[in-house]
Write a protein that holds these residues in place. Structure first.
Motif, PDB file in Angstrom:
ATOM      1  N   SER A 152       0.646  -1.392  -0.287  1.00  0.00           N
ATOM      2  CA  SER A 152       0.351  -0.047   0.346  1.00  0.00           C
ATOM      3  C   SER A 152       0.783   0.812   0.169  1.00  0.00           C
ATOM      4  CB  SER A 152      -0.620   0.109   1.203  1.00  0.00           C
ATOM      5  OG  SER A 152      -0.041   0.065   2.623  1.00  0.00           O
ATOM      6  N   SER A 153      -0.022   2.293  -0.797  1.00  0.00           N
ATOM      7  CA  SER A 153       1.100   3.593  -0.440  1.00  0.00           C
ATOM      8  C   SER A 153       1.321   3.587   1.048  1.00  0.00           C
ATOM      9  CB  SER A 153      -0.112   4.593  -1.037  1.00  0.00           C
ATOM     10  OG  SER A 153      -0.861   4.982   0.029  1.00  0.00           O
ATOM     11  N   GLU A 154       0.930   3.618   2.107  1.00  0.00           N
ATOM     12  CA  GLU A 154       2.022   3.628   3.422  1.00  0.00           C
ATOM     13  C   GLU A 154       2.755   2.424   3.774  1.00  0.00           C
ATOM     14  OE1 GLU A 154       0.444   3.438   8.062  1.00  0.00           O
ATOM     15  OE2 GLU A 154      -1.128   2.978   6.802  1.00  0.00           O
ATOM     16  N   GLN A 155       2.727   1.504   3.392  1.00  0.00           N
ATOM     17  CA  GLN A 155       3.411   1.277   3.438  1.00  0.00           C
ATOM     18  C   GLN A 155       4.853   1.220   2.588  1.00  0.00           C
ATOM     19  OE1 GLN A 155       1.149  -2.988   2.232  1.00  0.00           O
ATOM     20  NE2 GLN A 155       1.526  -3.015   4.406  1.00  0.00           N
ATOM     21  N   GLN A 156       4.710   1.290   1.741  1.00  0.00           N
ATOM     22  CA  GLN A 156       5.993   2.219   0.624  1.00  0.00           C
ATOM     23  C   GLN A 156       6.371   3.213   1.314  1.00  0.00           C
ATOM     24  OE1 GLN A 156       6.868   1.545  -2.142  1.00  0.00           O
ATOM     25  NE2 GLN A 156       5.994   0.372  -3.711  1.00  0.00           N
ATOM     26  N   GLN A 157       5.628   3.752   1.907  1.00  0.00           N
ATOM     27  CA  GLN A 157       6.253   5.586   2.371  1.00  0.00           C
ATOM     28  C   GLN A 157       7.153   4.430   3.628  1.00  0.00           C
ATOM     29  OE1 GLN A 157       3.319   8.315   3.720  1.00  0.00           O
ATOM     30  NE2 GLN A 157       3.059   8.709   1.686  1.00  0.00           N
ATOM     31  N   VAL A 158       6.939   4.072   4.889  1.00  0.00           N
ATOM     32  CA  VAL A 158       7.451   2.531   6.078  1.00  0.00           C
ATOM     33  C   VAL A 158       8.714   2.017   5.651  1.00  0.00           C
ATOM     34  CG1 VAL A 158       7.470   0.989   7.410  1.00  0.00           C
ATOM     35  CG2 VAL A 158       5.284   2.895   7.087  1.00  0.00           C
ATOM     36  N   LEU A 159       8.005   1.696   4.592  1.00  0.00           N
ATOM     37  CA  LEU A 159      10.102   1.478   3.479  1.00  0.00           C
ATOM     38  C   LEU A 159      10.950   1.947   2.886  1.00  0.00           C
ATOM     39  CD1 LEU A 159       8.178  -2.119   1.397  1.00  0.00           C
ATOM     40  CD2 LEU A 159       9.656  -2.173   3.590  1.00  0.00           C
ATOM     41  N   GLU A 160      10.444   3.118   2.553  1.00  0.00           N
ATOM     42  CA  GLU A 160      10.859   3.873   2.539  1.00  0.00           C
ATOM     43  C   GLU A 160      12.031   5.317   3.706  1.00  0.00           C
ATOM     44  OE1 GLU A 160      11.798   8.053  -0.342  1.00  0.00           O
ATOM     45  OE2 GLU A 160       9.597   7.345   0.017  1.00  0.00           O
ATOM     46  N   SER A 161      10.967   5.198   4.230  1.00  0.00           N
ATOM     47  CA  SER A 161      12.286   5.448   5.858  1.00  0.00           C
ATOM     48  C   SER A 161      12.583   4.611   6.890  1.00  0.00           C
ATOM     49  CB  SER A 161      10.588   5.871   6.521  1.00  0.00           C
ATOM     50  OG  SER A 161       9.871   7.379   6.273  1.00  0.00           O
ATOM     51  N   TYR A 162      12.168   3.166   6.489  1.00  0.00           N
ATOM     52  CA  TYR A 162      13.041   2.206   7.566  1.00  0.00           C
ATOM     53  C   TYR A 162      14.545   1.610   6.128  1.00  0.00           C
ATOM     54  CZ  TYR A 162      13.762  -2.870   8.462  1.00  0.00           C
ATOM     55  OH  TYR A 162      14.720  -4.383   8.740  1.00  0.00           O
ATOM     56  N   TYR A 163      14.668   1.856   5.046  1.00  0.00           N
ATOM     57  CA  TYR A 163      15.619   2.134   3.898  1.00  0.00           C
ATOM     58  C   TYR A 163      16.441   3.487   4.532  1.00  0.00           C
ATOM     59  CZ  TYR A 163      18.765   0.536   0.642  1.00  0.00           C
ATOM     60  OH  TYR A 163      20.102   0.173  -0.392  1.00  0.00           O
ATOM     61  N   ASN A 164      15.858   3.953   4.475  1.00  0.00           N
ATOM     62  CA  ASN A 164      16.897   5.411   4.758  1.00  0.00           C
ATOM     63  C   ASN A 164      17.066   5.831   6.643  1.00  0.00           C
ATOM     64  OD1 ASN A 164      16.024   6.629   1.991  1.00  0.00           O
ATOM     65  ND2 ASN A 164      14.411   7.683   2.567  1.00  0.00           N
ATOM     66  N   ALA A 165      16.690   4.642   7.027  1.00  0.00           N
ATOM     67  CA  ALA A 165      17.130   5.149   8.688  1.00  0.00           C
ATOM     68  C   ALA A 165      18.032   4.138   8.688  1.00  0.00           C
ATOM     69  CB  ALA A 165      15.967   4.999   9.367  1.00  0.00           C
ATOM     70  N   ASN A 166      18.042   3.388   8.264  1.00  0.00           N
ATOM     71  CA  ASN A 166      19.295   2.205   7.836  1.00  0.00           C
ATOM     72  C   ASN A 166      20.066   2.589   7.828  1.00  0.00           C
ATOM     73  OD1 ASN A 166      18.956  -1.037   9.606  1.00  0.00           O
ATOM     74  ND2 ASN A 166      16.822   0.104   8.175  1.00  0.00           N
ATOM     75  N   GLN A 167      20.179   3.166   5.999  1.00  0.00           N
ATOM     76  CA  GLN A 167      21.101   3.744   6.049  1.00  0.00           C
ATOM     77  C   GLN A 167      21.456   5.179   6.437  1.00  0.00           C
ATOM     78  OE1 GLN A 167      22.191   4.297   1.458  1.00  0.00           O
ATOM     79  NE2 GLN A 167      24.045   4.802   3.545  1.00  0.00           N
ATOM     80  N   LEU A 168      21.183   5.748   7.185  1.00  0.00           N
ATOM     81  CA  LEU A 168      21.907   6.550   8.112  1.00  0.00           C
ATOM     82  C   LEU A 168      22.724   6.053   9.635  1.00  0.00           C
ATOM     83  CD1 LEU A 168      22.261   9.045   9.272  1.00  0.00           C
ATOM     84  CD2 LEU A 168      19.598   9.480  10.112  1.00  0.00           C
ATOM     85  N   LEU A 169      22.095   5.242  10.094  1.00  0.00           N
ATOM     86  CA  LEU A 169      22.822   4.223  10.729  1.00  0.00           C
ATOM     87  C   LEU A 169      24.335   3.853  10.712  1.00  0.00           C
ATOM     88  CD1 LEU A 169      23.191   2.655  13.474  1.00  0.00           C
ATOM     89  CD2 LEU A 169      21.877   1.421  12.739  1.00  0.00           C
ATOM     90  N   VAL A 170      24.075   3.647   9.072  1.00  0.00           N
ATOM     91  CA  VAL A 170      25.131   2.944   8.290  1.00  0.00           C
ATOM     92  C   VAL A 170      26.661   4.187   8.163  1.00  0.00           C
ATOM     93  CG1 VAL A 170      26.277   1.393   6.457  1.00  0.00           C
ATOM     94  CG2 VAL A 170      24.504   0.609   6.997  1.00  0.00           C
ATOM     95  N   ASP A 171      25.977   4.816   7.853  1.00  0.00           N
ATOM     96  CA  ASP A 171      26.681   5.859   7.439  1.00  0.00           C
ATOM     97  C   ASP A 171      27.113   6.241   8.789  1.00  0.00           C
ATOM     98  OD1 ASP A 171      26.249   6.432   5.169  1.00  0.00           O
ATOM     99  OD2 ASP A 171      24.296   8.192   5.111  1.00  0.00           O
TER     100      ASP A 171
END
Length: 735
Positions: free
Chosen positions: A685-704
């Motif tokens: 769903s559009s909401e799930q897409q947003q959650v996944l994008e936030s989840y992925y970006n947050a993991n990228q920030l953690l790695v950074d």
């Protein structure tokens, strides 16, 4: 005495102007020293023979004679600059870059605070600067346009060097060749005038000319009366408070009496209220890209003691790397000569910009908080309300943190004064009278703006930090400066609550590098990230599939990289290969990417695209090269053989398409699902897409953060890297 009427004597005793010769004779008869009673008295009057000599010179000849005598003085005074942390003087020609001028003062524009608050962080630095629909003109053109000009600018934008450049250009006859340049540092004028107990620009100019061998005041008077002087008055804001009224009064009187001449004064923008009647105020614009390139070329050629070719090559690398996305913060600040010089210094030696920006910000703050003034020998008045440097930093930390937490990059003057008042109220021996506290807060705001340039008035009554980077840096300092472990833990929990807000990215990175140990911070980040998807069964199923795929396909020791790839592949096949987290792809992952791309393409109606059959066949050929599983190879080969030959006529191709293509695509999906464990497509769903994008970006920030050279113990680092992007069932608690 050769006086035919009593009128000159009456004028003498009533203080009105009289003929010089009569004035001298009356003084002699009355036994008076004419120097003590004459207005703007010169050191000496010219001898009678000198008057005859001057009378025989026309004004053009006098100008050229004085220019010739004064040339060495101007060259010595203005021909070199002393750059910060550079041990030798530098010729102004080797470093100066032509400036542009804004004819409207940015901070005097009217804006609604609501309009500014809607701006994105990327647009922050445009407000109050060159991009606010303002026309820019070259600095030299502004001087030619206005006979009385006051050039405003923030600290380090190049106001003084601009005046020096004008003096040198005039000295060479390349600008105002029919005028005599005179450069006056106003703080020097104020100090000497205070010592002499008389503020007189005419006397000061005369004393200046004595070093050039020009000792006759009548020559100076002739030049001024004819409007043949280019008077350059530098740094009005550096005049001590005790002298500023007298200095401004003298400039006003002098510029009105000798109004035919050219006047250019400089002043910090924050001190613009020191008005000069008849002067037009303009403001130096921040450097544009072309100016940054020119400055870098000059800097690396002049200051690195290398060949011209080598310096130009290094400057080209500097510009190229300055434009990289990861160096955005350096780029946003390197729009003034001061910070551009600092950026060149940081880059030189390593041929790159440091990943940790904290040291760059610290050096920049040291400059604005005093080192810049100290390097120029400026001792400003102690008007910071008795605040020591640590107290100033604590105040700035607090202002930054409270405004950034509320998403305020711009704030009304009354609001920021209230924040300052809250801080001042808690100081020892602070006043508790509301009116007095309000006055103290207003004065403190103006002093931070004028002296240090860390807060700036962007529009009328609307302030911000001079650079968004400083607001982020001070916010991180506030977190790190927590008094004890408990308050630090609370501050870090507050920070981590913004894990999905991209505006906080830089604060996370700065905090991680500033902490003595970042273990607690990265652990809190990991916990907060896992919570984002913990309650959605479908997303948990998706994470489980990605983990299983990564274990069966990837040979990489870092399985999290493979998980990141499959998470992104399911959401955006075209972007998967560009992922930062999935930076190394195994052959099996390339195969899955190619299959996903083929499936994505097959979803498009190609019934009228008769070249597609050939393209599809070629894609399968490329895929077959990567397939090692015999059963899967056989299935794909059979599907390839079913495709019609591209040499068939259009009618046969269209007939096959209409009858067979849909079934062919379903067979392709089935073969991929059977042999590659690919579930296509995942329906979010559009909401799930947003959650996944936030989840992925947050993991990228953690790695950074982990890769930012922060202090994290090996055990914590390995634990986090091993459990990145796992479903909650796989997150086994560490004993």
């Amino acid at each position: 005495m050769n006086v035919k009427t009593r009128q000159p004597i009456g004028r003498f005793f009533t203080g009105k102007p009289v003929d010089r010769q009569i004035f001298m004779e009356i003084c002699e008869i009355l036994d008076l020293d004419w120097r003590e009673i004459a207005d703007n008295a010169p050191a000496e009057f010219p001898e009678p023979g000198r008057l005859v000599e001057m009378a025989s010179l026309d004004i053009d000849s006098l100008v050229q004679q004085v220019r010739s005598q004064h040339q060495d003085t101007i060259q010595n005074q203005c021909g070199i600059v002393q750059l910060l942390d550079i041990s030798r003087p530098v010729s102004i020609d080797d470093i100066y870059v032509d400036v542009n001028i804004l004819e409207e003062i940015a901070s005097q524009q009217w804006f609604e605070i609501a309009d500014l608050q809607n701006l994105k962080p990327a647009e922050f630095d445009r407000v109050g600067l060159a991009e606010v629909n303002q026309k820019q003109i070259p600095g030299i053109q502004a001087v030619k346009t206005y006979s009385k000009l006051r050039v405003l600018g923030k600290p380090g934008v190049g106001k003084t060097i601009f005046l020096q450049h004008l003096a040198i250009q005039c000295n060479r006859g390349e600008f105002a060749k029919n005028q005599v340049p005179i450069f006056i540092a106003l703080r020097d004028f104020a100090e000497e005038s205070r010592d002499n107990n008389k503020f007189s620009l005419l006397n000061y100019i005369h004393h200046t000319f004595l070093t050039s061998g020009i000792s006759h005041p009548a020559e100076i008077e002739s030049l001024l009366q004819a409007g043949r002087v280019l008077l350059l008055l530098d740094a009005m804001d550096e005049v001590p408070n005790q002298d500023i009224t007298a200095v401004l009064s003298e400039i006003r009187k002098f510029s009105e009496k000798y109004h035919k001449n050219q006047f250019v004064a400089t002043c910090r923008t924050a001190a613009r209220k020191l008005q000069l009647r008849g002067f037009t105020d303009v403001e130096i614009a921040p450097f544009a890209q072309a100016q940054i390139i020119t400055f870098a070329q000059k800097w690396f050629v002049t200051l690195t003691k290398t060949t011209v070719k080598s310096g130009q090559e290094q400057s080209a690398q500097f510009i190229q790397k300055l434009e990289l996305p990861e160096n955005k913060q350096y780029r946003q600040m390197a729009v003034t000569p001061l910070f551009l010089h600092l950026a060149c210094s940081v880059f030189h030696g390593q041929d790159k910009f440091p990943t940790q920006r904290t040291e760059f910000y610290k050096q920049g703050l040291d400059l604005l908080l005093g080192k810049w003034d100290e390097s120029k020998g400026i001792g400003r008045d102690d008007v910071d309300r008795g605040l020591l440097l640590p107290q100033k930093l604590k105040l700035l930390n607090q202002l930054a943190a409270v405004t950034f937490e509320q998403g305020q990059y711009f704030f009304e003057q009354r609001v920021i004064e209230q924040y300052i008042g809250d801080y001042l109220r808690n100081l020892p021996n602070a006043t508790i009278e509301p009116e007095e506290l309000q006055l103290e807060s207003e004065a403190m705001l103006k002093e931070i703006e004028a002296q240090h340039g860390l807060l700036t008035e962007r529009a009328r009554g609307i302030f911000s930090f001079s650079y968004l980077a400083f607001q982020e840096y001070f916010t991180a300092r506030k977190i790190v400066a927590s008094l004890n472990l408990r308050s630090l833990e609370q501050a870090l929990e507050g920070l981590v609550s913004h894990i999905t807000d991209s505006h906080w990215r830089e604060v996370f990175l700065l905090t991680a590098t500033m902490l003595r140990s970042a273990d607690s911070m990265v652990q809190l980040m990991k916990q907060q990230i896992d919570v984002l998807v913990a309650q959605d069964p479908y997303l948990q199923e998706f994470l489980m599939w990605a983990n299983q795929k990564s274990q069966t396909v990837s040979t990489s020791p870092n399985v999290a990289t493979s998980r990141a790839f499959y998470l992104a592949l399911a959401q955006s096949p075209q972007a998967a290969a560009k992922l930062a987290l999935a930076s190394t792809l195994d052959e099996g992952m390339f195969l899955d990417a190619a299959l996903d791309s083929l499936l994505l393409e097959s979803a498009i109606d190609h019934s009228q695209d008769f070249a597609y059959a050939h393209a599809c066949s070629e894609a399968l050929n490329n895929i077959l090269v990567m397939v090692l599983d015999a059963g899967f190879y056989k299935s794909l080969q059979q599907l390839k053989d079913q495709l019609p030959s591209s040499s068939q006529n259009r009618e046969r191709l269209q007939e096959w398409w209409q009858k067979n293509y849909s079934a062919w695509v379903e067979q392709l999906k089935g073969a991929i699902a059977q042999h590659r464990n690919s579930k296509y497509p995942w329906q979010f769903s559009s909401e799930q897409q947003q959650v996944l994008e936030s989840y992925y970006n947050a993991n990228q920030l953690l790695v950074d953060c982990l890769n930012s050279n922060c202090e994290v113990t090996t055990a914590i680092r390995e634990e986090i890297e091993a459990t990145l992007l796992l479903p909650k069932k796989e997150l086994v608690p560490q004993v």
